[in-house]
Scaffold this motif. Sequence first.
Motif, PDB file in Angstrom:
ATOM      1  N   HIS A 151       0.870  -1.174   0.000  1.00  0.00           N
ATOM      2  CA  HIS A 151       0.000   0.000   0.000  1.00  0.00           C
ATOM      3  C   HIS A 151       0.909   1.226   0.000  1.00  0.00           C
ATOM      4  O   HIS A 151       2.132   1.093   0.056  1.00  0.00           O
ATOM      5  CB  HIS A 151      -0.892   0.018   1.240  1.00  0.00           C
ATOM      6  CG  HIS A 151      -1.748  -1.207   1.400  1.00  0.00           C
ATOM      7  ND1 HIS A 151      -2.993  -1.318   0.865  1.00  0.00           N
ATOM      8  CD2 HIS A 151      -1.512  -2.383   2.030  1.00  0.00           C
ATOM      9  CE1 HIS A 151      -3.508  -2.506   1.166  1.00  0.00           C
ATOM     10  NE2 HIS A 151      -2.612  -3.175   1.862  1.00  0.00           N
ATOM     11  N   CYS A 186      -4.645   5.852   0.071  1.00  0.00           N
ATOM     12  CA  CYS A 186      -3.735   4.799  -0.362  1.00  0.00           C
ATOM     13  C   CYS A 186      -3.415   5.102  -1.825  1.00  0.00           C
ATOM     14  O   CYS A 186      -4.315   5.305  -2.629  1.00  0.00           O
ATOM     15  CB  CYS A 186      -4.387   3.426  -0.233  1.00  0.00           C
ATOM     16  SG  CYS A 186      -3.307   2.102  -0.808  1.00  0.00           S
ATOM     17  N   GLU A 188      -1.248   3.141  -3.767  1.00  0.00           N
ATOM     18  CA  GLU A 188      -0.683   2.008  -4.508  1.00  0.00           C
ATOM     19  C   GLU A 188      -1.843   1.065  -4.750  1.00  0.00           C
ATOM     20  O   GLU A 188      -2.477   0.627  -3.786  1.00  0.00           O
ATOM     21  CB  GLU A 188       0.398   1.323  -3.660  1.00  0.00           C
ATOM     22  CG  GLU A 188       1.102   0.181  -4.346  1.00  0.00           C
ATOM     23  CD  GLU A 188       2.054   0.673  -5.421  1.00  0.00           C
ATOM     24  OE1 GLU A 188       2.856   1.568  -5.145  1.00  0.00           O
ATOM     25  OE2 GLU A 188       1.957   0.139  -6.556  1.00  0.00           O
ATOM     26  N   TYR A 189      -2.129   0.772  -6.011  1.00  0.00           N
ATOM     27  CA  TYR A 189      -3.299  -0.041  -6.300  1.00  0.00           C
ATOM     28  C   TYR A 189      -3.210  -1.375  -5.576  1.00  0.00           C
ATOM     29  O   TYR A 189      -2.257  -2.130  -5.778  1.00  0.00           O
ATOM     30  CB  TYR A 189      -3.456  -0.270  -7.813  1.00  0.00           C
ATOM     31  CG  TYR A 189      -4.703  -1.058  -8.106  1.00  0.00           C
ATOM     32  CD1 TYR A 189      -5.951  -0.474  -7.921  1.00  0.00           C
ATOM     33  CD2 TYR A 189      -4.633  -2.370  -8.506  1.00  0.00           C
ATOM     34  CE1 TYR A 189      -7.101  -1.198  -8.135  1.00  0.00           C
ATOM     35  CE2 TYR A 189      -5.780  -3.104  -8.727  1.00  0.00           C
ATOM     36  CZ  TYR A 189      -7.017  -2.515  -8.539  1.00  0.00           C
ATOM     37  OH  TYR A 189      -8.159  -3.235  -8.740  1.00  0.00           O
ATOM     38  N   CYS A 190      -4.207  -1.653  -4.717  1.00  0.00           N
ATOM     39  CA  CYS A 190      -4.088  -2.819  -3.839  1.00  0.00           C
ATOM     40  C   CYS A 190      -5.316  -3.719  -3.906  1.00  0.00           C
ATOM     41  O   CYS A 190      -5.532  -4.542  -3.039  1.00  0.00           O
ATOM     42  CB  CYS A 190      -3.837  -2.370  -2.404  1.00  0.00           C
ATOM     43  SG  CYS A 190      -5.056  -1.201  -1.793  1.00  0.00           S
ATOM     44  N   HIS A 194      -9.330  -0.406  -3.231  1.00  0.00           N
ATOM     45  CA  HIS A 194      -8.199   0.523  -3.110  1.00  0.00           C
ATOM     46  C   HIS A 194      -8.672   1.973  -2.990  1.00  0.00           C
ATOM     47  O   HIS A 194      -8.180   2.733  -2.171  1.00  0.00           O
ATOM     48  CB  HIS A 194      -7.283   0.361  -4.328  1.00  0.00           C
ATOM     49  CG  HIS A 194      -6.435   1.531  -4.646  1.00  0.00           C
ATOM     50  ND1 HIS A 194      -5.337   1.868  -3.880  1.00  0.00           N
ATOM     51  CD2 HIS A 194      -6.520   2.468  -5.615  1.00  0.00           C
ATOM     52  CE1 HIS A 194      -4.792   2.956  -4.395  1.00  0.00           C
ATOM     53  NE2 HIS A 194      -5.490   3.342  -5.439  1.00  0.00           N
ATOM     54  N   MET A 197      -9.816   3.109   0.389  1.00  0.00           N
ATOM     55  CA  MET A 197      -8.900   2.879   1.503  1.00  0.00           C
ATOM     56  C   MET A 197      -8.387   4.236   1.989  1.00  0.00           C
ATOM     57  O   MET A 197      -7.278   4.649   1.672  1.00  0.00           O
ATOM     58  CB  MET A 197      -7.745   1.982   1.048  1.00  0.00           C
ATOM     59  CG  MET A 197      -6.859   1.535   2.193  1.00  0.00           C
ATOM     60  SD  MET A 197      -5.721   0.273   1.655  1.00  0.00           S
ATOM     61  CE  MET A 197      -4.574   0.284   3.049  1.00  0.00           C
TER      62      MET A 197
HETATM   63 CU1  CUA Z   1      -4.139   0.070  -0.208  1.00  0.00          CU
HETATM   64 CU2  CUA Z   1      -4.380   0.888  -2.399  1.00  0.00          CU
END
Ligand code: CUA
Length: 318
Positions: A151, A186, A188-190, A194, A197
């Motif tokens: 993340h 967030c 960072e693609y998670c 996402h 988040m």
């Molecule tokens: Cu955690 Cu995007």
Amino acid sequence: MQSGSPWLEFNLPPQNSTVAGDVDGLYMFVYYLSIFFFVLIVGGMALFMWQYRRRPNGPKVQQISHNTYLEVAWSVIPTILVIFIFLWGVKGFMDMAVAPKGAQEIYVSAKKWSWSFQLTVDGQSFNTTNEIGVMKDTPVKLIMSSQDVIHSFYVPNFRIKQDVVPGRYSTLWFQATQSGENHIFCTEYCGKDHSIMQAKVIVFDNAEEYQKWVAKWKPSDEVSATYGEKLYKQNACMGCHSVDGSKVVGPTFKGIWGREEAIVGGTKVTVDESYVRESILEPNAKVVEGYPPAMPSYKGQLKDNQILSLIEYMKTLK
Ligand code: CUA
């Protein structure tokens, strides 16, 4: 968001931390410098195309092979500008990378798809979800780790951003200069959620209101030096590591925090959160010079909060 013309003021978020002004300053400098050279070069091209266009009876231009003054100028001036940008960037990077001594420490744990925080205020530890409260003008250091995927912790109003990675700690720090709420994203693609988040940093300028916010949360010993001391005794750490400075099998924990240790193989390491975590999970990765590689791995035996508690305990052994 502030309003303003996109040409001169931009729609930048408010500058709510000590580093925000410097980040924006460098950004604007690079931006206007680029505009200046764009206009100069493209404008010059257009001008010359017009001036020396093909005409009947126009002047014949002689071949020019080089011009020393011009070539020195277009080499030296950009070099100076780039060095200036580099030095400004390094200064800003160092300011953002090194937390001031004595900063309030907050543990950040990311997982799909929420943020949880472990704070200690006036000796009392507690957990929060998707919300942290801090005092204005107080330096805060974040020690961050992920429980699943990568993340990234981003507070636009503070101009700070750092990846949060499983299996290690990354750090970030800030000092808020304005009271109020600041979004955490967030970046960072998670996975599926996402985009939601999100969390927030609430900055207080009034100690009473901050206490009220703290009182909202249930006290928890999940991460604390007291719990760490208990674990130290339960997990047989004490069999090899003293806390009074005496040498048993491994290095003593007394005064170890922040120390630079020589490692077998000739490198050096600073004893910080990441090193201690690695040494607990993979003891033979970096063995301190002069000690046997005798420690068993505690992988799978200690949970994240237990490792952090041991770290908290080590920090108290000055
Ligand atoms: Cu955690 Cu995007």
